[in-house]
Structures are given as C-alpha cells and as structure tokens.
Design a protein around this motif. Sequence first.
Motif: not given
Length: 171
Positions: A107-118
């Motif tokens: 559900h939230m993996y794509p959003h979490l991945k972008l946040l962690l990348d930042e």
Amino acid sequence: MKYIDSVLTNFRKYDVDGENKVEDITMEDNLIIKGNNLLALHSLKEKYAGKIKLIYLDIPYNSGSDSFNYNDKFNYSTWLTFMKNRIQVAKNLLSDEGFIFVQTSYHMYPHLKLLLDEIFSNNYICTFNVLVRHPERILKADKDFHDVIEYIPTYSKNKFTNKIAKREEEN
C-alpha cells in the motif's frame, strides 16, 4: 539513563540463563522496543545518538485494517509526515556504518521508498520482498502463503560501497 528509565517500562533482559531483572542498560545491550516508535526513538537520542548499528522499524501500513492501537487510515501527506519524523530521528541514532530496515506493505511502499531516498540521500542498498501468511485468512489452492508481499527497503547511513572499499584498503 534516567530519562530512558522513566519513558521505557517493562524491561526484560535475556541471556543464556534466561530472563533476568534489569539493573541497567549498557552500550553492549541489544534492545528490542515494542511500542510507540517515535517516543522510543526520542528517548534513546541522548545516550545512543550516532551509536546504533541497525534499526528495524515495523511501521503502520496505513491500510485501515491493522489491529495495533494507532490511527491506520492517514491521508498520504499526513502519513508521510508521520513517517518522516520517525525516520529522521532514527537516522540520527545510526552510527556512520549503520543500517535501517523499514517494513511496509504494498500500500505505502512507493511513498516510503521516495521518503527514504530523500532522507538517506539515495544510500539505498536493496529491498527484501517477504511473502506473508495472515493467520485469519483462508489459504486458497495449494499455497503455503498468500500472494501478499511486504517490503523491507534497506538503507545505509553513509555510502555502503565506500565502506567496503575503505576496509579493503585498510586490510
């Protein structure tokens, strides 16, 4: 230490002899903390900032169906703010050679991945894909697990490849 003792309760310490009374927490102890991760992370800052080798966060999946006692139906921007606060504190706790693992659902993996990348300046290592079995759901066909995949993106505080090269030079 006094702040940690007043915030974290119900300590249990285990060793080869079983469960023991907790007299003190030392830098040699490995801690597993169950509860509000923001409160737990902040309570560790004074003693452990820059000293932790590994942090594993099992975060709210934001699916609206979790049984843990927290809001599990944020809108995306609220959930990202909720997570950003926790991940930034976690990063400050990590040693220069530290790693973070953050488990989430699709559900939230794509959003979490972008946040962690930042937050981790693209110090991405890999993502572990985990097939899960939910005990309250009936399995269909001849499957041992449901076709539900959870993700554990993994990051290092600093560039992982540089650490390997530096160790090779030292040896």
